[in-house]
Every structure is written in structure tokens, then in C-alpha cells.
Design a protein around this motif. Structure first.
Motif, mmCIF file in Angstrom:
data_model
loop_
_atom_site.group_PDB
_atom_site.id
_atom_site.type_symbol
_atom_site.label_atom_id
_atom_site.label_comp_id
_atom_site.label_asym_id
_atom_site.label_seq_id
_atom_site.Cartn_x
_atom_site.Cartn_y
_atom_site.Cartn_z
ATOM 1 N N VAL A 142 9.786 128.796 -44.184
ATOM 2 C CA VAL A 142 11.013 128.008 -44.262
ATOM 3 C C VAL A 142 11.177 127.443 -45.666
ATOM 4 O O VAL A 142 10.197 127.154 -46.369
ATOM 5 C CB VAL A 142 11.007 126.863 -43.227
ATOM 6 C CG1 VAL A 142 11.207 127.407 -41.824
ATOM 7 C CG2 VAL A 142 9.719 126.061 -43.301
ATOM 8 N N TYR A 177 10.475 129.503 -32.340
ATOM 9 C CA TYR A 177 10.317 128.409 -33.291
ATOM 10 C C TYR A 177 10.644 127.054 -32.651
ATOM 11 O O TYR A 177 11.583 126.923 -31.866
ATOM 12 C CB TYR A 177 11.215 128.644 -34.505
ATOM 13 C CG TYR A 177 10.846 129.896 -35.257
ATOM 14 C CD1 TYR A 177 9.788 129.895 -36.173
ATOM 15 C CD2 TYR A 177 11.526 131.086 -35.033
ATOM 16 C CE1 TYR A 177 9.439 131.056 -36.851
ATOM 17 C CE2 TYR A 177 11.175 132.243 -35.713
ATOM 18 C CZ TYR A 177 10.138 132.228 -36.617
ATOM 19 O OH TYR A 177 9.778 133.379 -37.282
ATOM 20 N N LEU A 179 10.774 122.708 -33.704
ATOM 21 C CA LEU A 179 10.796 121.697 -34.754
ATOM 22 C C LEU A 179 10.537 120.333 -34.132
ATOM 23 O O LEU A 179 11.215 119.926 -33.184
ATOM 24 C CB LEU A 179 12.151 121.688 -35.462
ATOM 25 C CG LEU A 179 12.375 120.578 -36.503
ATOM 26 C CD1 LEU A 179 11.371 120.675 -37.638
ATOM 27 C CD2 LEU A 179 13.804 120.629 -37.033
ATOM 28 N N TRP A 259 7.040 122.461 -38.438
ATOM 29 C CA TRP A 259 7.618 123.706 -37.958
ATOM 30 C C TRP A 259 6.527 124.500 -37.243
ATOM 31 O O TRP A 259 5.431 124.679 -37.769
ATOM 32 C CB TRP A 259 8.172 124.532 -39.113
ATOM 33 C CG TRP A 259 9.273 123.850 -39.869
ATOM 34 C CD1 TRP A 259 9.136 122.987 -40.919
ATOM 35 C CD2 TRP A 259 10.669 123.962 -39.615
ATOM 36 N NE1 TRP A 259 10.378 122.558 -41.341
ATOM 37 C CE2 TRP A 259 11.334 123.152 -40.556
ATOM 38 C CE3 TRP A 259 11.433 124.683 -38.696
ATOM 39 C CZ2 TRP A 259 12.714 123.037 -40.604
ATOM 40 C CZ3 TRP A 259 12.813 124.572 -38.733
ATOM 41 C CH2 TRP A 259 13.448 123.757 -39.686
#
Length: 320
Positions: A142, A177, A179, A259
């Protein structure tokens, strides 16, 4: 005298039903016990493996009998034997001055590495051998972080914040993914505020994604629509000020982000566990009778059952 033929008929039918009880024998299929091994590992941490066996529908199971203490658990890395895991039963590990947790299961000394192939081989004298394979994801790639602390107001009147980042997804792998993190603000005038700083912990969701991707561990965004591509992600979360102090008395201090990239076995474990919990329904509030719907569980084991999966973690901090 008033007659109630319908009530009398219902009473007779009820007594007839009560007097016609029958015992039925339902034949259950013969169950062949199999080894079960479950492990969810995080990058930079040791492997913890729980080994048990499967049980038939007509078996009485005590919690103390679920796990097997006499198995051999081998950890293989990139096709080579890394180590034989050690059983731990009850030794405490202090993780802070006021907190401790008790180990149980088979533990490694090796720390899980990103982008690495692993295999668990579990053997026991009473069962066929079990093998599980998985590849730890690479670290989330990222960049281009942006943070919008004032992105609007939601329908409940709470502040909305947004995090933006560019993600380069590796090709030909199923990644999911997540967060998490927190945001901290500092007081502009400590004489007018009770707290010199305040921390915001919130649940971050990717914009425009279906609610079906929620799991027991939060939102895990699949790479189905951008496998092997570079994509701009936008995560949104709301902020409820429990301190009840005016927002204008604070300014941004820093934003801590974590992340996570989950492989398919780890995602399936989190996803199906959430479905398993949601299938548990309370049927009758008066008698507190609950019913649990059957749910087929994912397994990536050969010769047995269980889930072997993992996820990698990257941490970043934005200072303001």
C-alpha cells in the motif's frame, strides 16, 4: 346450561395424543473418527495448533476430552522440515505488567514469514495422518495514504472519516484485505478541555462493498474485482465522541493503521464461523429454547479435517 361441543372435542383429542406416545429408534450412521487440526497464524508470530478428533452424533463429549495431547505435529517450510511443535498445557505467558494468558496447544519456535509455503503434518497412533498446506500472503503493498477527518455526517449524526490508499494486489492469489487502527487528536487549549487528547477507535469499511463480506472479525475485502491490479481503496468509518467535548477544541495528532492480507483458508475460517454464529436462533423467548442450523465447514486438510490459514500485517503511522 350452555354446551361447548368444540371445547370438549379438543380436550378429547389432546388426551388421545398424550396417550399415544411411541419411542422411535433413529439409525445413526457409523462414524469413523478422524484427526482434526486448526491453526490461524499471524506474520511475525509463532504457530499454535489445536489437535483433536471428530465426534459422532451419538457420542457424549466432555470439554476436557476434545484435544489430543499425544500427537506429533511437524511444521514444514518451503518443502523442508522446520521443527516438531511442542505441546504446552497451562504455562502462563505474561504479555504486560497486568495481563497474562495461558498457552494450550502445540507451539512452534519459528515465526511465520510472509510469502512462504507451509505444511502441517499431524500423526497419531490411533488415526491416519493429516496434512495441511497453505501459503502465507505477501505483505500488503500500500502507498499514497490520505486521511480525511471531516468527510461528512452519517444518518446518526456522527462524524465520518475516510482513509485512502493505493494497493498493488499480487496476481493469481486469493487475498482478502482488512484495515484496523485508531486516530488520535490533541487538545488545542487544555484549559478548556478535560482531556488533553482523545483517541478514536472505529470500524473501517470499504465504500461501495456488499455487506455479505462481513466476517466474525470485521470486514475482509476480497480481491475478486482487482486481482493482480493496482486499485485505489477508500475506507470509511464514523466517530462517536464519548467525551462530549466540541470537535473544534481538538486537532489531528496522528493516525495509526494496520493493513492485513488474509489468505483463502484464513478468510473461510472467519467467514464461516460468522455464519455459524448467525445460524443460532432463539426460537421461543418464554422457554429459552434455541435451535442451531447445520453448517458445512471448510477444510483444507488431507486425511482429516480442519483449517490451516494465516494473514500478514503491515503497520503505518501518519503524523499531522
Amino acid at each position: 346450561m350452555t354446551k361447548h361441543p368444540l371445547s370438549f372435542l379438543m380436550l378429547v383429542c389432546g388426551l388421545a395424543l398424550l396417550s399415544c406416545e411411541r419411542e422411535l429408534e433413529v439409525p445413526l450412521p457409523t462414524h469413523q473418527p478422524r484427526l482434526v487440526a486448526n491453526c490461524l497464524v499471524r506474520s511475525g508470530e509463532v504457530f499454535q495448533v489445536f489437535v483433536s478428533r471428530s465426534f459422532g452424533l451419538n457420542e457424549n463429549v466432555n470439554e476436557s476430552d476434545i484435544y489430543l495431547p499425544d500427537a506429533r505435529v511437524e511444521l514444514w517450510r518451503d518443502g523442508q522440515l522446520e521443527e516438531v511443535l511442542q505441546l504446552r498445557q497451562g504455562d502462563s505467558v505474561t504479555v504486560s505488567t497486568s495481563d497474562a494468558w495461558t498457552r494450550y496447544g502445540y507451539f512452534s519456535e519459528h515465526l511465520a514469514e510472509p510469502a512462504t509455503s507451509y505444511q502441517l503434518v499431524v500423526t497419531h497412533p490411533d488415526f491416519p495422518a493429516l496434512r495441511q498446506d497453505m501459503v502465507m500472503p505477501s505483505l500488503p503493498q500500500v502507498s499514497g495514504f490520505e486521511f480525511i477527518p471531516e468527510a461528512g455526517i452519517n444518518e446518526d449524526g456522527d462524524r465520518i472519516q475516510r482513509r485512502l490508499a493505493s494497493l498493488q494486489d499480487p496476481p493469481d492469489t486469493a487475498n482478502h484485505y482488512r484495515l484496523i487502527g485508531f486516530y488520535r487528536e490533541r487538545a488545542l487549549d487544555t484549559s478548556q478541555t478535560q482531556f488533553p487528547s482523545r483517541s478514536i477507535n472505529t470500524t473501517w469499511e470499504p465504500l461501495g462493498q456488499p455487506s455479505a463480506d462481513w466476517t466474525s472479525l470485521g470486514y475482509l475485502l476480497p480481491d475478486t474485482d482487482f486481482d493482480g491490479q493496482s486499485v485505489r481503496l477508500v475506507f470509511e468509518g464514523d466517530f462517536l465522541d464519548f467525551l462530549n467535548e466540541p470537535d473544534e477544541l481538538y486537532e489531528p495528532a496522528y493516525l495509526a493503521m494496520e493493513w492485513q492480507s488474509w489468505n483463502e483458508p484464513a478468510y473461510r475460517l472467519a467467514k464461516e464461523y460468522a455464519e455459524h454464529v448467525s445460524s443460532y436462533r432463539l426460537i421461543d423467548l418464554e422457554i429459552l429454547f434455541a435451535s442451531q442450523a447445520p453448517l458445512p465447514m471448510y477444510s483444507n486438510a488431507e486425511g482429516g479435517l480442519g483449517v490451516f490459514g494465516g494473514y500478514t500485517v503491515r503497520r503505518d503511522t501518519l503524523w499531522f
